[in-house]
Design an enzyme around this catalytic site. Structure first.
Site, PDB file in Angstrom:
ATOM      1  N   ASN A   1       0.821  -1.202   0.000  1.00 43.10           N
ATOM      2  CA  ASN A   1       0.000   0.000   0.000  1.00 43.10           C
ATOM      3  C   ASN A   1       0.859   1.258   0.000  1.00 43.10           C
ATOM      4  O   ASN A   1       1.757   1.407   0.831  1.00 43.10           O
ATOM      5  CB  ASN A   1      -0.922  -0.002   1.234  1.00 43.10           C
ATOM      6  CG  ASN A   1      -1.776   1.246   1.330  1.00 43.10           C
ATOM      7  OD1 ASN A   1      -1.420   2.203   1.998  1.00 43.10           O
ATOM      8  ND2 ASN A   1      -2.904   1.233   0.642  1.00 43.10           N
TER       9      ASN A   1
ATOM     10  N   CYS B   1     -49.515   5.493   1.655  1.00 42.97           N
ATOM     11  CA  CYS B   1     -48.904   4.879   2.837  1.00 42.97           C
ATOM     12  C   CYS B   1     -49.653   3.610   3.240  1.00 42.97           C
ATOM     13  O   CYS B   1     -49.050   2.629   3.683  1.00 42.97           O
ATOM     14  CB  CYS B   1     -48.892   5.862   4.006  1.00 42.97           C
ATOM     15  SG  CYS B   1     -47.946   7.371   3.703  1.00 42.97           S
TER      16      CYS B   1
END
Length: 539
Positions: free
Chosen positions: A75, A465
């Site tokens: 890395n 809803c």
């Protein structure tokens, strides 16, 4: 030992962090246990190590990796990667520019790049296949390995944007690894959802840190991770998600009959306007409603047989409570119906809804035309309030509904004069790299339901809803071998039929409320498929 780029297996990519080591364990110990139990690629990430120590450690880990036929990546430190003859190097957006990295390491070393946005994919595509070999897509979720993250977690939806960008740029050479906050409780969902819209590409692997490096039994932890990668069958709900031909009216009636006999518990986390109406709709359908926003009881409720969660964001409930509810119902594989009310009406709603979408797997996502368009990202304009947008073409809404269904691997419902239902569950399957070979946004099953105009539906509160309550009752009341898509279609047919009956009997919007509940009551107590009037069309 030298690896060709085609020999790299990105499936289980271990990134090290010596600051996470448990007492009595060395980095060498943890990497070795990982390699013995399924780690396919290792990256040494030691941000604070001195160069001399880093090189000594890297040489030892390289020898260990090669003894297991696994490549080693370094890395950030291009100098260390060159010095030890590493198999690859990984850099971030703020590190050495990719063209310079390639010039230093030569053509054979693998180069990985951290990517979080589609425009970064455009850049790597312009460089061509000689530069970036793979990308780490993230950060997907919040993670302890990033002390000061420079961007918010992107969730699976963000990863899909990157995968789509790779496909759009024909960057077939570039492999992908999901990074950031990946653990056994979310890996299956990430692999399941993270597929390009054309179905041709999925993640090639996942990157993990703490689940191996910080584990007191790194070998056992690696086995768990490996099993999830190899499983390829995500049973996210105790229902059948296999795609089947649509049933007849009698079969829809059977779905309703099973649901009413089971009397499912429906936990409503919903807006205050909807609470009373939703409870009455649930009772009319012989379900058992509970309006609870108590965090300490969600696991008890979720464990009740046939419990189902209706999550409606019309009123913003406490975020920690909602998170706990999503996790609880996902953990026991009970259905969650998500209704992102006013999805993008304000920045607060947009952030809240997107946060919840990234947190869990939903059995059904229901919204009006504005909400579904917003979720699909076909139109970046914000909603005005929570109401549907008029004048959108049916073809556009069908496309948007399919996008939402496929993106979130769910049953998506778009409400309106024509209700649209799309099945993006792709049989509950996931694969690394291959995507969904026979499924894409354009090919998933989709139907429309129409019963003429019912304009009075738009003159009352909580009508959409309450369709959510109806869907919750139908899904929650099914047996384990019942089909999820069929249950949702049944719910929409039922609600549309009741709406038509109520509109013909009411004297205005006030009586329409009463007539709608009465119609649902009668339809669920005297089940007769011959009175189901809506037209169902496969598209």
């Amino acid at each position: 030992m030298k690896f060709s780029k085609t020999q790299f297996d990105y499936s289980l990519y271990l990134v090290t962090d010596s600051g996470m080591l448990p007492e009595g364990k060395t980095l060498y110990d943890q990497v070795e246990a990982g390699l013995q139990n399924g780690v396919s690629l290792v990256q040494i990430r030691e941000k604070d190590a001195d160069t001399k120590f880093f090189i000594e450690e890297a040489l030892a880990i390289k020898e260990l990796c090669h003894s297991h036929n696994v490549p080693l990546i370094i890395n950030d430190r291009v100098d260390v990667a060159i010095a030890i003859g590493a198999d690859g190097v990984h850099v971030g957006q703020d590190d050495m520019p990719i063209p310079m990295v390639r010039k230093l390491v030569g053509p054979d070393m693998v180069i990985g790049w951290s990517v979080g946005f589609a425009h970064e994919v455009d850049e790597l595509a312009q460089w061509g296949p000689e530069m970036v070999d793979y990308i780490g897509i993230g950060t997907l979720f919040a993670t302890q390995t990033k002390k000061n993250p420079k961007k918010a977690p992107m969730g699976p939806a963000g990863a899909i944007r990157v995968l789509d960008a790779l496909e759009r740029n024909n960057a077939s050479w570039c492999r992908t690894v999901g990074i950031g906050g990946l653990h056994p409780d979310n890996i299956e969902r990430v692999l399941y959802q993270c597929v390009s819209s054309n179905g041709k590409r999925s993640l090639d692997g996942i990157s993990v840190v703490s689940d191996i490096v910080a584990s007191s039994d790194a070998g056992a932890s690696t086995k768990v991770l490996r099993s999830l990668l190899d499983k390829r069958d995500y049973k996210f709900v105790e229902l059948d998600v296999k795609q089947k031909a649509l049933p007849s009216g009698e079969d829809f009636a059977s779905v309703l009959s099973i649901a009413t006999k089971t009397r499912p518990l429906i936990q409503h986390i919903t807006n205050k306007v909807h609470q009373n109406f939703g409870a009455n709709v649930t009772l009319a359908l012989q379900g058992s409603p509970i309006m609870s926003e108590i965090e300490s009881e969600v696991r008890d409720l979720a464990s009740i047989p046939n419990a189902t969660l209706l999550l409606n964001t019309g009123s913003v409930a406490p975020i920690d409570m909602v998170k706990s509810a999503i996790r609880a119902y996902n953990d026991v594989k009970r259905p969650i119906i998500f209704d992102p009310v006013g999805y993008s009406a304000t920045e607060t709603r947009l952030t809240f809804n997107n946060t919840l979408l990234a947190l869990g797997q939903y059995s059904c996502i229901k919204g009006n035309s504005s909400e579904i368009i917003g979720l699909s990202e076909l139109d970046n304009k914000k909603m005005k309030g929570v109401d549907a947008t008029a004048g959108l073409s049916l073809d556009l809404l069908i496309k948007a509904t399919r996008i939402v269904a496929f993106k979130y691997k769910t049953i998506a419902v778009c409400t309106g004069p024509h209700d649209i239902i799309a099945d993006g569950t792709v049989n509950g399957k996931y694969t690394l790299s291959e995507g969904t070979p026979d499924q894409s946004v354009d090919t998933i099953p989709c139907v429309t339901i129409f019963d003429g105009e019912i304009p009075i539906m738009g003159d009352i509160t909580a009508s959409g809803c309450s369709l959510g309550s109806t869907i919750a009752c139908m899904i929650g009341g099914q047996k384990n071998d019942s089909n999820l898509f069929h249950a949702v279609v049944t719910a929409v047919l039922l609600f549309k039929t009741a709406g038509k009956i109520a509109s013909e009997r009411c004297n205005g919007s006030g009586s329409f409320h009463v007539e709608l509940i009465d119609a649902l009551y009668r339809l669920s107590h005297d089940i007769d498929p011959n009175v189901w009037t809506p037209k169902l069309t496969v598209v």
